[in-house]
Design an enzyme around this catalytic site. Sequence first.
Site, PDB file in Angstrom:
ATOM      1  N   TRP A 102      44.524 118.020  40.857  1.00 22.25           N
ATOM      2  CA  TRP A 102      45.659 118.401  40.011  1.00 22.25           C
ATOM      3  C   TRP A 102      46.522 119.428  40.722  1.00 22.25           C
ATOM      4  O   TRP A 102      47.751 119.365  40.658  1.00 22.25           O
ATOM      5  CB  TRP A 102      45.198 118.870  38.629  1.00 22.25           C
ATOM      6  N   ASP A 187      47.932 126.542  35.960  1.00 20.05           N
ATOM      7  CA  ASP A 187      47.706 125.324  35.171  1.00 20.05           C
ATOM      8  C   ASP A 187      46.343 125.479  34.500  1.00 20.05           C
ATOM      9  O   ASP A 187      45.314 125.388  35.149  1.00 20.05           O
ATOM     10  CB  ASP A 187      47.720 124.101  36.098  1.00 20.05           C
ATOM     11  N   LYS A 211      43.165 118.422  25.602  1.00 22.93           N
ATOM     12  CA  LYS A 211      41.768 118.725  25.926  1.00 22.93           C
ATOM     13  C   LYS A 211      41.198 119.678  24.877  1.00 22.93           C
ATOM     14  O   LYS A 211      40.355 119.306  24.087  1.00 22.93           O
ATOM     15  CB  LYS A 211      41.648 119.287  27.336  1.00 22.93           C
TER      16      LYS A 211
HETATM   17  N1  PMP Z   1      46.431 119.444  35.147  1.00 22.31           N
HETATM   18  C1  PMP Z   1      45.140 119.286  34.824  1.00 22.31           C
HETATM   19  C2  PMP Z   1      44.169 120.368  35.197  1.00 22.31           C
HETATM   20  C3  PMP Z   1      44.724 118.128  34.165  1.00 22.31           C
HETATM   21  O1  PMP Z   1      43.438 117.957  33.842  1.00 22.31           O
HETATM   22  C4  PMP Z   1      45.677 117.135  33.825  1.00 22.31           C
HETATM   23  C5  PMP Z   1      45.306 115.863  33.067  1.00 22.31           C
HETATM   24  N2  PMP Z   1      44.042 115.436  33.120  1.00 22.31           N
HETATM   25  C6  PMP Z   1      46.996 117.330  34.197  1.00 22.31           C
HETATM   26  C7  PMP Z   1      47.347 118.506  34.840  1.00 22.31           C
HETATM   27  C8  PMP Z   1      48.061 116.308  33.886  1.00 22.31           C
HETATM   28  O2  PMP Z   1      48.300 116.303  32.529  1.00 22.31           O
HETATM   29  P1  PMP Z   1      49.237 115.213  31.822  1.00 22.31           P
HETATM   30  O3  PMP Z   1      48.570 113.893  31.983  1.00 22.31           O
HETATM   31  O4  PMP Z   1      49.289 115.685  30.416  1.00 22.31           O
HETATM   32  O5  PMP Z   1      50.549 115.260  32.490  1.00 22.31           O
END
Ligand code: PMP
Length: 376
Positions: A102, A187, A211
């Site tokens: 991520w 994040d 989450k």
């Molecule tokens: N950052 C993290 C730490 C994540 O776990 C996720 C999704 N699993 C995201 C960003 C991306 O999120 P989204 O799919 O809502 O854009």
Amino acid sequence: MIRKLNFNAGPATLPLAALERAQAELTDFAGSGMSVMEHSHRGKEYEAVHAEATSLLRELLAVPADMDVLFLQGGASQQFATLPMNFLTPGASADYVLTGVWGEKALGEAKTVAAMYGAKVRLAATTGVGDGKEKSYARVPTQSEIAPDAAAAYVHFTSNETIHGVQYAVAPGAQFPDFGGAPLICDMSSDFMWRSTDLSRFDLVYAGAQKNIGPSGLVVVLAKKSMIERGRKDIPKIFQYRVHADNGSLYNTPPTFAIYLVRNVLAWVKGEGGLPAIEAANREKAGVIYAAIDQNAGFYRAPVETSSRSLMNVVFRLPTEALEERFVAEAKKHDMVGLKGHRSVGGVRVSLYNAVPVAWAKTLGDFMNDFAKHNG
Ligand code: PMP
């Protein structure tokens, strides 16, 4: 009805009480003769929901007065792009600290924006080992591995890498490392709202809701007013934090039902005893699953170093991929779902977000011990 024991990584299980409240209020919200979804986002019924969700979030997380709470769309992924769009300028540089995929994605979007702006991005630390498909992450960086640029426009890190199961500051009371003097951006998508956090160190925190606090379709941003002020004014309004802050997240039509569900989830968190109670339960759940791994160490293997082991996403391997498939399939027969590891890394992943009851973790822990006994 049998509620599945849902260990999905997100969208994830929601507190039953929050869902039942939504069910009871669905067709006639607060005696208004319509559902909250059907109300204008400018009407008093929805405004009350919006205000309650905001104030619960502020109260539970002790959000400092100099930070705004924003409810935005586009998910955490859109934030990956919105951040550099707002805070990079020609000649400027932003720092990224990587502990998983991520963070890599956030860095990738920043590179694209930096190329458009004539700005730069820089790796302040990475714990990635290997290349391409073989690349792995098993820990957070040590303090001495973080080489921040004090002049950076900002430094960005991911507090919990959902796919790799790598989390910062895991021990009780542990602090995040020192990321240097630049504005700090985190994040927190997969470990938001699970323990008290000293937010005064952060200039901007963002988290997808799906989450720990609600359904997908919503990303929460906590941002210092001073950071919001730094944002560029020459980008489209919809991408400016300032515009959303000035309009109380009602610049355009917000995802009203998602925010309503966040209200229900946060009311549940408060009813459970707030973050101290939630943190204790989360530590207990993760303790049960890691104990099952460690007690059967010849069978299960946790790839993450102990001090970086995520309490939110526990990842582990079995001796063969065939056994991993059997594990997931047999667990399913016992109503335990969402255990397959992310397709990019394989293995098993157990997501233990706030709404997962301790009892589910115990049921899974017992299953893991039995499975190891019969297949080891
Ligand atoms: N950052 C993290 C730490 C994540 O776990 C996720 C999704 N699993 C995201 C960003 C991306 O999120 P989204 O799919 O809502 O854009």
